[in-house]
Design a protein around this motif. Structure first.
Motif, PDB file in Angstrom:
ATOM      1  N   HIS A  10       8.370  -4.073 -10.069  1.00  0.00           N
ATOM      2  CA  HIS A  10       8.692  -2.674  -9.790  1.00  0.00           C
ATOM      3  C   HIS A  10       8.099  -2.257  -8.452  1.00  0.00           C
ATOM      4  CE1 HIS A  10       4.719  -2.200 -11.842  1.00  0.00           C
ATOM      5  NE2 HIS A  10       4.609  -1.040 -11.201  1.00  0.00           N
ATOM      6  N   VAL A  11       8.435  -1.072  -8.043  1.00  0.00           N
ATOM      7  CA  VAL A  11       7.841  -0.480  -6.842  1.00  0.00           C
ATOM      8  C   VAL A  11       7.218   0.857  -7.237  1.00  0.00           C
ATOM      9  CG1 VAL A  11       9.436  -1.603  -5.242  1.00  0.00           C
ATOM     10  CG2 VAL A  11       9.990   0.672  -6.147  1.00  0.00           C
ATOM     11  N   VAL A  12       6.243   1.275  -6.448  1.00  0.00           N
ATOM     12  CA  VAL A  12       5.523   2.516  -6.726  1.00  0.00           C
ATOM     13  C   VAL A  12       5.738   3.503  -5.586  1.00  0.00           C
ATOM     14  CG1 VAL A  12       3.268   3.561  -7.174  1.00  0.00           C
ATOM     15  CG2 VAL A  12       3.763   1.245  -8.013  1.00  0.00           C
ATOM     16  N   ILE A  13       6.165   4.696  -5.931  1.00  0.00           N
ATOM     17  CA  ILE A  13       6.274   5.787  -4.967  1.00  0.00           C
ATOM     18  C   ILE A  13       5.204   6.806  -5.326  1.00  0.00           C
ATOM     19  CG2 ILE A  13       7.732   7.650  -4.068  1.00  0.00           C
ATOM     20  CD1 ILE A  13      10.148   5.863  -4.683  1.00  0.00           C
ATOM     21  N   ASP A  66      -9.825  14.450 -10.936  1.00  0.00           N
ATOM     22  CA  ASP A  66     -11.140  13.839 -10.726  1.00  0.00           C
ATOM     23  C   ASP A  66     -11.308  12.531 -11.496  1.00  0.00           C
ATOM     24  OD1 ASP A  66     -11.117  15.025 -13.206  1.00  0.00           O
ATOM     25  OD2 ASP A  66     -13.159  15.805 -13.081  1.00  0.00           O
ATOM     26  N   LYS A  67     -10.311  12.166 -12.314  1.00  0.00           N
ATOM     27  CA  LYS A  67     -10.401  10.931 -13.096  1.00  0.00           C
ATOM     28  C   LYS A  67      -9.767   9.735 -12.392  1.00  0.00           C
ATOM     29  CE  LYS A  67     -10.093  13.455 -17.502  1.00  0.00           C
ATOM     30  NZ  LYS A  67      -9.294  13.618 -18.749  1.00  0.00           N
ATOM     31  N   VAL A  68      -8.975  10.000 -11.348  1.00  0.00           N
ATOM     32  CA  VAL A  68      -8.207   8.942 -10.702  1.00  0.00           C
ATOM     33  C   VAL A  68      -9.076   8.172  -9.717  1.00  0.00           C
ATOM     34  CG1 VAL A  68      -6.179   8.395  -9.308  1.00  0.00           C
ATOM     35  CG2 VAL A  68      -6.095  10.285 -10.957  1.00  0.00           C
ATOM     36  N   ASP A  69      -9.100   6.853  -9.865  1.00  0.00           N
ATOM     37  CA  ASP A  69      -9.848   5.983  -8.955  1.00  0.00           C
ATOM     38  C   ASP A  69      -9.328   6.193  -7.529  1.00  0.00           C
ATOM     39  OD1 ASP A  69     -10.821   3.815  -7.455  1.00  0.00           O
ATOM     40  OD2 ASP A  69     -10.893   2.524  -9.220  1.00  0.00           O
ATOM     41  N   LYS A  70     -10.230   6.512  -6.619  1.00  0.00           N
ATOM     42  CA  LYS A  70      -9.826   6.797  -5.241  1.00  0.00           C
ATOM     43  C   LYS A  70      -9.144   5.613  -4.564  1.00  0.00           C
ATOM     44  CE  LYS A  70     -13.004  10.573  -4.073  1.00  0.00           C
ATOM     45  NZ  LYS A  70     -13.255  10.940  -5.464  1.00  0.00           N
ATOM     46  N   SER A  71      -9.412   4.402  -5.034  1.00  0.00           N
ATOM     47  CA  SER A  71      -8.796   3.228  -4.414  1.00  0.00           C
ATOM     48  C   SER A  71      -7.306   3.131  -4.743  1.00  0.00           C
ATOM     49  CB  SER A  71      -9.506   1.941  -4.870  1.00  0.00           C
ATOM     50  OG  SER A  71      -9.203   1.639  -6.220  1.00  0.00           O
ATOM     51  N   TRP A  72      -6.845   3.972  -5.678  1.00  0.00           N
ATOM     52  CA  TRP A  72      -5.430   3.989  -6.041  1.00  0.00           C
ATOM     53  C   TRP A  72      -4.721   5.203  -5.449  1.00  0.00           C
ATOM     54  CZ3 TRP A  72      -2.756   0.428  -9.289  1.00  0.00           C
ATOM     55  CH2 TRP A  72      -3.556  -0.625  -9.750  1.00  0.00           C
ATOM     56  N   ARG A  73      -5.401   5.946  -4.584  1.00  0.00           N
ATOM     57  CA  ARG A  73      -4.795   7.123  -3.961  1.00  0.00           C
ATOM     58  C   ARG A  73      -4.324   6.796  -2.545  1.00  0.00           C
ATOM     59  NH1 ARG A  73      -7.650  12.866  -5.313  1.00  0.00           N
ATOM     60  NH2 ARG A  73      -7.785  12.681  -7.575  1.00  0.00           N
ATOM     61  N   PHE A  74      -3.082   7.161  -2.276  1.00  0.00           N
ATOM     62  CA  PHE A  74      -2.517   6.923  -0.956  1.00  0.00           C
ATOM     63  C   PHE A  74      -1.691   8.135  -0.558  1.00  0.00           C
ATOM     64  CE2 PHE A  74      -2.738   2.884  -3.282  1.00  0.00           C
ATOM     65  CZ  PHE A  74      -3.561   2.146  -2.443  1.00  0.00           C
ATOM     66  N   ALA A  75      -1.313   8.185   0.723  1.00  0.00           N
ATOM     67  CA  ALA A  75      -0.391   9.228   1.161  1.00  0.00           C
ATOM     68  C   ALA A  75       0.936   9.045   0.430  1.00  0.00           C
ATOM     69  CB  ALA A  75      -0.186   9.139   2.671  1.00  0.00           C
ATOM     70  N   ASP A  76       1.681  10.115   0.273  1.00  0.00           N
ATOM     71  CA  ASP A  76       2.948  10.036  -0.437  1.00  0.00           C
ATOM     72  C   ASP A  76       3.904   9.074   0.249  1.00  0.00           C
ATOM     73  OD1 ASP A  76       1.917  11.896  -2.135  1.00  0.00           O
ATOM     74  OD2 ASP A  76       3.184  13.560  -1.459  1.00  0.00           O
ATOM     75  N   GLY A  77       4.719   8.416  -0.561  1.00  0.00           N
ATOM     76  CA  GLY A  77       5.698   7.470  -0.039  1.00  0.00           C
ATOM     77  C   GLY A  77       5.705   6.197  -0.860  1.00  0.00           C
ATOM     78  N   THR A  79       4.372   3.054  -1.739  1.00  0.00           N
ATOM     79  CA  THR A  79       3.041   2.485  -1.524  1.00  0.00           C
ATOM     80  C   THR A  79       2.788   1.199  -2.287  1.00  0.00           C
ATOM     81  OG1 THR A  79       2.106   3.809  -3.318  1.00  0.00           O
ATOM     82  CG2 THR A  79       2.032   4.759  -1.090  1.00  0.00           C
ATOM     83  N   GLY A  80       3.569   0.926  -3.323  1.00  0.00           N
ATOM     84  CA  GLY A  80       3.285  -0.225  -4.163  1.00  0.00           C
ATOM     85  C   GLY A  80       4.435  -1.209  -4.251  1.00  0.00           C
ATOM     86  N   LEU A  81       4.136  -2.468  -4.009  1.00  0.00           N
ATOM     87  CA  LEU A  81       5.069  -3.571  -4.238  1.00  0.00           C
ATOM     88  C   LEU A  81       4.455  -4.439  -5.324  1.00  0.00           C
ATOM     89  CD1 LEU A  81       7.488  -5.403  -3.618  1.00  0.00           C
ATOM     90  CD2 LEU A  81       6.174  -6.348  -1.690  1.00  0.00           C
ATOM     91  N   GLN A 232      -0.903   0.857  10.978  1.00  0.00           N
ATOM     92  CA  GLN A 232      -0.992  -0.216   9.986  1.00  0.00           C
ATOM     93  C   GLN A 232       0.371  -0.410   9.305  1.00  0.00           C
ATOM     94  OE1 GLN A 232      -3.870  -2.006   9.431  1.00  0.00           O
ATOM     95  NE2 GLN A 232      -4.846  -0.833  11.079  1.00  0.00           N
ATOM     96  N   ASP A 233       0.536  -1.577   8.672  1.00  0.00           N
ATOM     97  CA  ASP A 233       1.772  -1.851   7.935  1.00  0.00           C
ATOM     98  C   ASP A 233       2.037  -0.733   6.936  1.00  0.00           C
ATOM     99  OD1 ASP A 233       1.579  -4.210   9.299  1.00  0.00           O
ATOM    100  OD2 ASP A 233       1.423  -5.490   7.527  1.00  0.00           O
ATOM    101  N   ARG A 234       3.306  -0.363   6.786  1.00  0.00           N
ATOM    102  CA  ARG A 234       3.673   0.639   5.791  1.00  0.00           C
ATOM    103  C   ARG A 234       5.054   0.320   5.235  1.00  0.00           C
ATOM    104  NH1 ARG A 234       6.306   5.850   8.026  1.00  0.00           N
ATOM    105  NH2 ARG A 234       7.382   5.130   9.900  1.00  0.00           N
ATOM    106  N   LYS A 235       5.229   0.599   3.953  1.00  0.00           N
ATOM    107  CA  LYS A 235       6.513   0.374   3.295  1.00  0.00           C
ATOM    108  C   LYS A 235       7.385   1.606   3.550  1.00  0.00           C
ATOM    109  CE  LYS A 235       3.860  -2.126  -0.190  1.00  0.00           C
ATOM    110  NZ  LYS A 235       2.554  -1.764   0.433  1.00  0.00           N
ATOM    111  N   VAL A 236       8.530   1.412   4.186  1.00  0.00           N
ATOM    112  CA  VAL A 236       9.295   2.564   4.662  1.00  0.00           C
ATOM    113  C   VAL A 236      10.650   2.750   3.992  1.00  0.00           C
ATOM    114  CG1 VAL A 236       8.167   2.580   6.915  1.00  0.00           C
ATOM    115  CG2 VAL A 236      10.284   1.258   6.605  1.00  0.00           C
TER     116      VAL A 236
END
Length: 283
Positions: A10-13, A66-77, A79-81, A232-236
């Motif tokens: 899957h992909v993550v937006i 406040d429960k979400v691990d900051k390492s899983w937070r990204f700018a909208d778009g 982000t996940g492959l 940096q690389d970004r999924k567009v």
């Protein structure tokens, strides 16, 4: 472990705290989305399920911020492959043994209740192995071991007004495509990688993962692209296969979605999709 074969799961937006708005927008885009799911890690999602893949709108409800691990937070778009695996433990050890940096001391386990049409809420369970986030500053690449696939790929969620039946392409913008694709080349040594106009391509079954230069993505999509936050690389962009472009166009028009017809494909700009260009092509 046998040779790893790249298969997109899957992909993550990422939509941050805009899940309600994003879910409504993707329904206007012609997707049937699942009821809201809530992960044990604090995040929440809505999915659009296809034949062998799915699209995940991932964010969080304000009360869980406040429960979400900051390492899983990204700018909208986009982000996940996410790639498929059927044995997270074996995969983790295989990657470590082959010099691929991964997150944590082993696979991560989590779950989310799934609201079914009969009113029951069984738990969908997953185990993930994420490549070291340092590899992908603007997002993440990870593997997902779907322990309960029957709670994901359900027929009642696979009929979409826009006719989409699967993902066919992920486009990643990179300053140096040949250098950037090395991560996947090292992860999947047997994968077929070829040069294409403006970059390089990895074949994942019948799907493509393309790394293209900024000039190439600009040439393809122009003003439809989201604005880069850094170099940096970004999924567009995300390619989607539809049964009928006419059906897709009808759905987009019904939702008052802006789009362009380009080389027998319908292109929806990132401004309509929470940051990712959508490319609809007919089967």
């Amino acid at each position: 472990m046998t040779t790893l074969i790249p298969q997109i799961d899957h992909v993550v937006i990422t939509v941050s705290d805009q899940l309600d708005e994003a879910n409504a927008q993707y329904q206007k885009l012609g997707f049937t989305t699942t009821p809201r799911g809530h992960h044990s890690l604090g995040t929440s999602n809505n999915l659009a399920i296809f034949t062998t893949t799915y699209l995940e709108l991932l964010g969080f409800e304000p009360k869980n911020a406040d429960k979400v691990d900051k390492s899983w937070r990204f700018a909208d778009g986009l982000t996940g492959l996410v790639f498929k695996t059927k044995n997270a433990n074996e995969l983790y050890q295989h990657l470590v043994n082959n010099g691929i940096k991964v997150e944590g001391e082993g696979p991560r386990s989590f779950f989310r209740p799934v609201e079914l049409n009969d009113g029951t809420k069984p738990e969908a369970r997953f185990r993930t192995v994420r490549l070291d986030p340092a590899y992908t500053p603007n997002g993440q690449i990870f593997f997902c071991d779907q322990l309960t696939p029957e709670l994901v790929w359900r027929k009642e969620w696979q009929a979409h007004p826009n006719g989409v039946i699967n993902i066919n392409q992920v486009i990643i913008e990179a300053q140096n495509p040949h250098a950037s694709i090395k991560l996947l080349e090292n992860t999947f040594p047997s994968a077929k990688i070829i040069d294409i106009d403006g970059g390089v391509r990895l074949k994942a079954d019948d799907k493509y993962i393309d790394y293209l230069t900024p000039s190439a993505t600009e040439r393809l999509f122009g003003a439809s692209l989201s604005k880069a936050n850094n170099d940096q690389d970004r999924k567009v962009a995300l390619g989607l296969t539809t049964k009928s472009l006419a059906q897709t166009q009808q759905a987009l028009e019904k939702g008052n979605i802006r789009f362009n017809l380009q080389n027998d494909k319908l292109i929806v700009p990132a401004s309509e999709t929470y940051g990712v260009v959508l490319i609809f092509s007919q089967l």
